[in-house]
Design a protein around this motif. Structure first.
Motif, PDB file in Angstrom:
ATOM      1  N   LYS A   1       0.833  -1.203   0.000  1.00 21.47           N
ATOM      2  CA  LYS A   1       0.000   0.000   0.000  1.00 21.47           C
ATOM      3  C   LYS A   1       0.870   1.255   0.000  1.00 21.47           C
ATOM      4  O   LYS A   1       2.038   1.210   0.360  1.00 21.47           O
ATOM      5  CB  LYS A   1      -0.899   0.009   1.240  1.00 21.47           C
ATOM      6  CG  LYS A   1      -1.878  -1.170   1.286  1.00 21.47           C
ATOM      7  CD  LYS A   1      -2.821  -1.070   2.463  1.00 21.47           C
ATOM      8  CE  LYS A   1      -3.607  -2.354   2.701  1.00 21.47           C
ATOM      9  NZ  LYS A   1      -4.498  -2.729   1.606  1.00 21.47           N
TER      10      LYS A   1
ATOM     11  N   VAL B   1      -8.596   2.987  -2.415  1.00 22.51           N
ATOM     12  CA  VAL B   1      -8.334   2.137  -1.247  1.00 22.51           C
ATOM     13  C   VAL B   1      -8.231   0.669  -1.651  1.00 22.51           C
ATOM     14  O   VAL B   1      -7.365  -0.057  -1.170  1.00 22.51           O
ATOM     15  CB  VAL B   1      -9.432   2.357  -0.173  1.00 22.51           C
ATOM     16  CG1 VAL B   1      -9.187   1.471   1.036  1.00 22.51           C
ATOM     17  CG2 VAL B   1      -9.455   3.830   0.265  1.00 22.51           C
TER      18      VAL B   1
ATOM     19  N   LEU C   1      -3.961   4.525  -0.264  1.00 24.36           N
ATOM     20  CA  LEU C   1      -4.750   5.010   0.873  1.00 24.36           C
ATOM     21  C   LEU C   1      -4.986   6.506   0.828  1.00 24.36           C
ATOM     22  O   LEU C   1      -5.532   7.085   1.759  1.00 24.36           O
ATOM     23  CB  LEU C   1      -4.080   4.614   2.188  1.00 24.36           C
ATOM     24  CG  LEU C   1      -3.896   3.104   2.383  1.00 24.36           C
ATOM     25  CD1 LEU C   1      -3.217   2.810   3.706  1.00 24.36           C
ATOM     26  CD2 LEU C   1      -5.224   2.361   2.288  1.00 24.36           C
TER      27      LEU C   1
ATOM     28  N   VAL D   1       1.574   4.429   9.243  1.00 25.83           N
ATOM     29  CA  VAL D   1       1.971   3.601  10.386  1.00 25.83           C
ATOM     30  C   VAL D   1       0.800   2.705  10.810  1.00 25.83           C
ATOM     31  O   VAL D   1       0.979   1.521  11.105  1.00 25.83           O
ATOM     32  CB  VAL D   1       2.442   4.495  11.563  1.00 25.83           C
ATOM     33  CG1 VAL D   1       2.717   3.667  12.808  1.00 25.83           C
ATOM     34  CG2 VAL D   1       3.692   5.277  11.157  1.00 25.83           C
ATOM     35  N   GLY D   2      -0.402   3.276  10.796  1.00 23.04           N
ATOM     36  CA  GLY D   2      -1.589   2.506  11.156  1.00 23.04           C
ATOM     37  C   GLY D   2      -1.861   1.378  10.176  1.00 23.04           C
ATOM     38  O   GLY D   2      -2.214   0.257  10.559  1.00 23.04           O
ATOM     39  N   ALA D   3      -1.685   1.668   8.898  1.00 27.22           N
ATOM     40  CA  ALA D   3      -1.900   0.632   7.878  1.00 27.22           C
ATOM     41  C   ALA D   3      -0.853  -0.473   8.032  1.00 27.22           C
ATOM     42  O   ALA D   3      -1.157  -1.662   7.869  1.00 27.22           O
ATOM     43  CB  ALA D   3      -1.836   1.254   6.485  1.00 27.22           C
TER      44      ALA D   3
ATOM     45  N   LEU E   1       0.460  -1.290  10.799  1.00 24.99           N
ATOM     46  CA  LEU E   1       0.051  -2.027  12.008  1.00 24.99           C
ATOM     47  C   LEU E   1      -0.986  -3.098  11.656  1.00 24.99           C
ATOM     48  O   LEU E   1      -0.941  -4.223  12.167  1.00 24.99           O
ATOM     49  CB  LEU E   1      -0.502  -1.034  13.045  1.00 24.99           C
ATOM     50  CG  LEU E   1      -0.950  -1.587  14.385  1.00 24.99           C
ATOM     51  CD1 LEU E   1       0.180  -2.323  15.099  1.00 24.99           C
ATOM     52  CD2 LEU E   1      -1.481  -0.454  15.279  1.00 24.99           C
ATOM     53  N   THR E   2      -1.912  -2.751  10.773  1.00 27.35           N
ATOM     54  CA  THR E   2      -2.894  -3.741  10.313  1.00 27.35           C
ATOM     55  C   THR E   2      -2.179  -4.913   9.646  1.00 27.35           C
ATOM     56  O   THR E   2      -2.499  -6.082   9.899  1.00 27.35           O
ATOM     57  CB  THR E   2      -3.885  -3.110   9.306  1.00 27.35           C
ATOM     58  OG1 THR E   2      -4.585  -2.058   9.952  1.00 27.35           O
ATOM     59  CG2 THR E   2      -4.881  -4.144   8.795  1.00 27.35           C
TER      60      THR E   2
ATOM     61  N   ARG F   1       0.702  -6.014  10.173  1.00 31.33           N
ATOM     62  CA  ARG F   1       1.311  -6.826  11.225  1.00 31.33           C
ATOM     63  C   ARG F   1       0.268  -7.638  11.983  1.00 31.33           C
ATOM     64  O   ARG F   1       0.372  -8.852  12.141  1.00 31.33           O
ATOM     65  CB  ARG F   1       2.056  -5.893  12.186  1.00 31.33           C
ATOM     66  CG  ARG F   1       2.327  -6.447  13.578  1.00 31.33           C
ATOM     67  CD  ARG F   1       3.317  -7.603  13.554  1.00 31.33           C
ATOM     68  NE  ARG F   1       4.545  -7.176  12.928  1.00 31.33           N
ATOM     69  CZ  ARG F   1       5.467  -6.429  13.536  1.00 31.33           C
ATOM     70  NH1 ARG F   1       5.303  -6.059  14.777  1.00 31.33           N
ATOM     71  NH2 ARG F   1       6.545  -6.067  12.904  1.00 31.33           N
ATOM     72  N   MET F   2      -0.798  -6.975  12.430  1.00 33.27           N
ATOM     73  CA  MET F   2      -1.766  -7.643  13.308  1.00 33.27           C
ATOM     74  C   MET F   2      -2.589  -8.689  12.576  1.00 33.27           C
ATOM     75  O   MET F   2      -2.979  -9.695  13.150  1.00 33.27           O
ATOM     76  CB  MET F   2      -2.678  -6.609  13.982  1.00 33.27           C
ATOM     77  CG  MET F   2      -1.920  -5.729  14.980  1.00 33.27           C
ATOM     78  SD  MET F   2      -2.981  -4.602  15.913  1.00 33.27           S
ATOM     79  CE  MET F   2      -3.691  -5.736  17.129  1.00 33.27           C
ATOM     80  N   LYS F   3      -2.850  -8.447  11.294  1.00 38.55           N
ATOM     81  CA  LYS F   3      -3.626  -9.417  10.517  1.00 38.55           C
ATOM     82  C   LYS F   3      -2.719 -10.342   9.725  1.00 38.55           C
ATOM     83  O   LYS F   3      -3.210 -11.164   8.940  1.00 38.55           O
ATOM     84  CB  LYS F   3      -4.586  -8.693   9.559  1.00 38.55           C
ATOM     85  CG  LYS F   3      -5.812  -8.092  10.225  1.00 38.55           C
ATOM     86  CD  LYS F   3      -6.649  -7.401   9.155  1.00 38.55           C
ATOM     87  CE  LYS F   3      -8.002  -6.940   9.594  1.00 38.55           C
ATOM     88  NZ  LYS F   3      -9.003  -7.975   9.840  1.00 38.55           N
TER      89      LYS F   3
ATOM     90  N   TYR G   1       1.898  -7.208   3.813  1.00 36.49           N
ATOM     91  CA  TYR G   1       2.153  -6.071   2.921  1.00 36.49           C
ATOM     92  C   TYR G   1       3.007  -5.015   3.612  1.00 36.49           C
ATOM     93  O   TYR G   1       3.088  -4.953   4.843  1.00 36.49           O
ATOM     94  CB  TYR G   1       0.859  -5.461   2.380  1.00 36.49           C
ATOM     95  CG  TYR G   1      -0.076  -4.809   3.371  1.00 36.49           C
ATOM     96  CD1 TYR G   1       0.203  -3.551   3.909  1.00 36.49           C
ATOM     97  CD2 TYR G   1      -1.275  -5.422   3.740  1.00 36.49           C
ATOM     98  CE1 TYR G   1      -0.660  -2.943   4.796  1.00 36.49           C
ATOM     99  CE2 TYR G   1      -2.143  -4.817   4.634  1.00 36.49           C
ATOM    100  CZ  TYR G   1      -1.838  -3.583   5.158  1.00 36.49           C
ATOM    101  OH  TYR G   1      -2.697  -2.972   6.036  1.00 36.49           O
TER     102      TYR G   1
END
Lengths: 326, 327
Positions: free
Chosen positions: A67, A112, A117, A131-133, A135-136, A138-140, A144
């Motif tokens: 992204k 999107v 984004l 940074v938030g994207a 984090l997603t 990483r968490m999911k 990417y």
């Protein structure tokens, strides 16, 4: 021109495609410039003519799932991430067929679904979003990487500092790419920084930093590919500073009093498209005829985009209140 | 039914959603082993681990933006902003990004996130840790604004906020954290935009938010002794606002006092008063609409000064009497 090992998916064919893409970016913004001069588009716009290599080169080495977050000077990023120039031009014309149904305009084009984004009208505003994207990702466990574009001006925003630190302590898969085009509106980097390289700030966050020639397609591709794969492997973020230059003013109303015509001419000699063409011809994958043909194709595609935008309908007033809330 | 505190209700709503949905996670300053500045997240890192209860640096802009970016890409973050005054530092990310991305992008993308944040005065924390800035947020199209006044409301409204696909600013009043009420153990949702009648009455309506709901209830008890029957409407959410319940109540009583802790000038009470004035309730009014709010002053430290800066029970009693006695 540097010549390191590029990823296997950067084939000779892909390199030639990228050459055309650079022209597509340039012609898109040249055309927009003309329309603004003629008063045919309203609002404002920020053009990336002269910066085609940072957009095309860095996005070329991404995977489909990766992204980006973009900036107010984002048409190039958008095209490189695979956007349709028809829908982009329609958005600038404020038409309902545009990427944002005519509600966003030049500074807010996003796709999107395709991993773009969005451009951002706030200097430094997109950095925390990246940074938030990441984090997603990483968490999911989505694998990417987020490529976060911003300019030299944004590197003096608090969001830059907070975001690089946050991405660093969490080892997030994000590559921060500073397109240092020498000016934040009228503010020269010479006046607004007391350091020579913005990338030197990486050290303060405990992450790798690298300065590159942003007008050298090969160098951009190599550096960004290396950084993206570093980030993808879980080692954390990287800061790249690509030195480049915007040929046009900051926005449509800029008389460019803060810089000299001589300086502009010096940078024009470093034209990223010309340099990439020379490289491709030297490499034997592009001929003069083919280059001309690709340039003309790009020109026609932008003309077609204009035709599409012009014949597209205006948004109905009924849509005014739509999409404020999901 | 079981009684728990407002604070426990907030924690329970979060924990129940986090058990059910892996996309829901928490981020904020000192929310890990410390348990948050007010102890709301105590025990959560032990249950959910540091990946889902993310202790952050003191970087309100970045953590708000990280919440927005992660929401835009498929997560459902709950951001604990340690004091609602710190929203000033996160403002760009909430106002220019979270609230607008969907609209600017022509309806593509959504930002399902909750910003939980303690607000209000009464703790002696002085001017930078005691404000009630909800009107700022209510002014921004694209945000929703919630102000629960009881433990029961807090749990149900927080579930609704987490389930909502939009950015929701969820104000928790610090003085309410320890207050108990009956709260069902099972998850339940209170729809955003549904006011609650906290007391039924026939003589005068008080529209009160957050802490002021309780001050209004106290005032109503006193006023009852003097034969004044007060109705209290708690909007619970400012955006969306349940205009109908407010208007119907005023039509019934013909008299209304609007009270909030936030500074009266530019406060949300002006909006509520205007809605009443513009509605069919106008014809039913037997007295001018009265507004009570904080004085135009930063919240002072000294406890006597602090109390005097925001409406207290005697102020509400006085305002109600003036309204009821108006000929």
């Amino acid at each position: 021109m540097s010549n390191h090992a590029l990823p296997a998916f950067i084939t000779d064919e892909k390199l030639v495609e990228l050459y055309k893409q650079m022209w597509l970016i340039r012609y898109f913004d040249e055309k927009v410039d003309q329309f603004f001069a003629k008063g045919m588009i309203h609002g404002t716009t920020h053009l990336c003519v002269g910066q085609e290599a940072t957009a095309a080169g860095s996005i070329a080495v991404l995977q489909e799932k990766d992204k980006i977050t973009s900036t107010h000077r984002g048409h190039g990023h958008c095209i490189a991430k695979g956007a349709s120039v028809d829908k982009m031009m329609a958005e600038l014309f404020g038409k309902v067929t545009g990427y944002c149904k005519g509600k966003g305009g030049s500074m807010h084009i996003a796709d999107v679904e395709k991993g773009n984004l969005g451009a951002n009208g706030i200097v430094g505003g997109g950095i925390p979003l990246a940074v938030g994207a990441a984090l997603t990702s990483r968490m999911k466990n989505e694998g990417y990487v987020v490529l976060c574009f911003f300019g030299d001006g944004a590197a003096n925003e608090g969001s830059f500092h907070e975001s690089l630190n946050l991405a660093s302590i969490w080892d997030l898969p994000v590559v921060f790419i500073c397109e240092n085009n020498q000016y934040g509106m009228s503010g020269s980097v010479k006046d607004m920084f007391n350091i020579e390289h913005i990338a030197d700030r990486a050290q303060a966050y405990g992450i790798p930093g690298k300065v590159i020639d942003g007008n050298d397609m090969l160098e951009v591709m190599n550096a960004v590919y290396e950084a993206v794969e570093y980030a993808r492997s879980g080692k954390g973020p990287v800061l790249i500073e690509a030195k480049t230059y915007r040929w046009k003013g900051h926005s449509k109303s800029d008389a460019k009093k803060y810089r000299t015509r001589e300086e502009e001419q010096e940078w024009r000699k470093k034209d990223p498209i010309k340099r990439f063409k020379e490289y491709l011809m030297e490499k034997g994958v592009l001929t003069e005829e083919k280059a001309e043909q690709l340039r003309e194709e790009a020109f026609r595609e932008i003309e077609d985009a204009v035709a599409f935008a012009e014949k597209s309908p205006e948004p109905s007033l009924d849509t005014l209140l739509e999409d404020v809330y999901a | 039914m079981r009684e728990i505190t407002y604070l426990e209700a907030v924690r329970e709503a979060m924990s129940q959603e986090m058990r059910k949905n892996q996309d829901v996670y928490l981020l904020g300053e000192d929310i890990g082993v410390y348990g948050g500045a007010f102890g709301v997240t105590r025990g959560m890192i032990e249950e959910f681990g540091p990946e889902r209860v993310r202790n952050t640096p003191i970087s309100e802009a970045a953590i708000a933006g990280a919440a927005v970016g992660s929401a835009l890409t498929g997560m459902r973050p709950i951001l604990e902003l340690q004091f609602s005054d710190f929203i000033t530092i996160a403002m760009d990310q909430l106002v220019n990004q979270a609230a607008k991305l969907r609209y600017m992008y022509g309806g593509k993308g959504k930002v399902p996130m909750v910003v939980r944040t303690p607000a209000g005065s009464g703790t002696g924390a002085a001017a930078q840790h005691s404000q009630s800035l909800e009107a700022w947020m209510a002014h921004i199209p694209g945000l929703k604004v919630v102000q629960p006044s009881t433990a029961y409301d807090a749990k149900g409204l927080l579930k609704a906020a987490i389930d909502d696909d939009n950015p929701v600013i969820f104000y928790e009043h610090k003085l309410l954290y320890k207050m108990k009420s009956h709260v069902p153990e099972e998850p339940y949702s209170i729809p955003l935009g549904k006011a609650d009648m906290k007391r039924e009455g026939k003589d005068v309506t008080i529209v009160a938010t957050a802490m002021m709901v309780h001050k209004a209830l106290e005032a109503a008890k006193e006023l009852e002794k003097e034969g004044i029957d007060v109705e209290i409407v708690d909007p619970r959410t400012l955006v969306p606002l349940d205009e109908e319940t407010i208007v119907e109540s005023v039509k019934k009583t013909g008299r209304v006092v609007v009270v909030h802790e936030a500074v009266k000038r530019g406060g949300y009470g002006g909006e509520i008063a205007s809605i009443i004035a513009e509605s069919e309730a106008f014809d039913y009014l037997d007295a001018p609409i009265k507004r009570l709010g904080g004085l135009p002053v930063p919240i002072p430290y000294n406890p006597n000064l602090e109390k005097a800066a925001v409406p207290q029970v005697p102020d509400i009693i006085k305002a109600v009497k003036e309204t009821v006695q108006f000929k």
